[in-house]
Design an enzyme around this catalytic site. Structure first.
Site, PDB file in Angstrom:
ATOM      1  CB  ILE A  29      -0.983   0.184   1.248  1.00  0.00           C
ATOM      2  CG1 ILE A  29      -0.372   0.383   2.936  1.00  0.00           C
ATOM      3  CG2 ILE A  29      -2.006  -0.587   0.814  1.00  0.00           C
ATOM      4  CD1 ILE A  29      -1.209   0.511   4.086  1.00  0.00           C
ATOM      5  CG  HIS A  93       7.737  -8.245   4.772  1.00  0.00           C
ATOM      6  ND1 HIS A  93       8.086  -8.037   6.258  1.00  0.00           N
ATOM      7  CD2 HIS A  93       8.147  -6.977   4.435  1.00  0.00           C
ATOM      8  CE1 HIS A  93       8.445  -7.049   6.406  1.00  0.00           C
ATOM      9  NE2 HIS A  93       8.426  -6.180   5.218  1.00  0.00           N
ATOM     10  CG  PHE A  94      11.080 -12.492  -0.094  1.00  0.00           C
ATOM     11  CD1 PHE A  94      12.560 -12.773  -0.011  1.00  0.00           C
ATOM     12  CD2 PHE A  94      10.592 -13.180   1.389  1.00  0.00           C
ATOM     13  CE1 PHE A  94      13.112 -13.846   0.370  1.00  0.00           C
ATOM     14  CE2 PHE A  94      11.338 -14.719   1.895  1.00  0.00           C
ATOM     15  CZ  PHE A  94      12.348 -14.393   1.751  1.00  0.00           C
TER      16      PHE A  94
END
Length: 133
Positions: A29, A93-94
């Protein structure tokens, strides 16, 4: 519960791109460029070394699919562990970040200049530790 766990449980909306039994991918986002995506394991872990190997094995093929779908000639796959390494959300997270003249990840690479002897010592130490894992 962490932000990404809430996204996985659909308690917070996301723009889902892809999902497997072990992983979830969605648009960032706060993107650095159009199509900037995140690929996360459904297993909650703060740092990559805390993830089960099966979760790790599921993540990069998804990142590859997203990179191919973006059609970007240049892109970054970014994964940070800990605050000093710029991790903002405490869930592995990637990032898949397309790079072009309009945007993408900017990096300042502050290289060191170790001697060959220093590199040899570091290498020997790491090889020994890896063999015990």
């Amino acid at each position: 519960m962490c932000l990404f766990c809430k996204i996985i449980k659909r308690e917070i909306p996301s723009h889902k791109l892809f999902e497997t039994e072990l992983s979830y991918a969605f648009l960032d986002i706060g993107p650095l460029n159009k199509g900037h995506a995140l690929v996360i394991p459904k297993f909650h872990a703060q740092k990559m070394h805390q993830l089960p190997d099966e979760s790790l094995a599921d993540l990069l093929p998804i990142a590859k699919k997203i990179a191919l779908a973006l059609g970007a000639e240049n892109y970054n796959i970014l994964q940070n562990n800990g605050r000093l390494a710029h991790q903002e959300v405490d869930h592995v997270h990637f990032h898949v970040i397309p790079k072009d003249v309009n945007g993408g990840l900017g990096i300042q690479w502050n290289t060191q200049k170790p001697t060959q002897d220093e590199l040899k010592t570091i290498c020997e130490s790491l090889v020994e530790k890896i063999s015990k894992l």
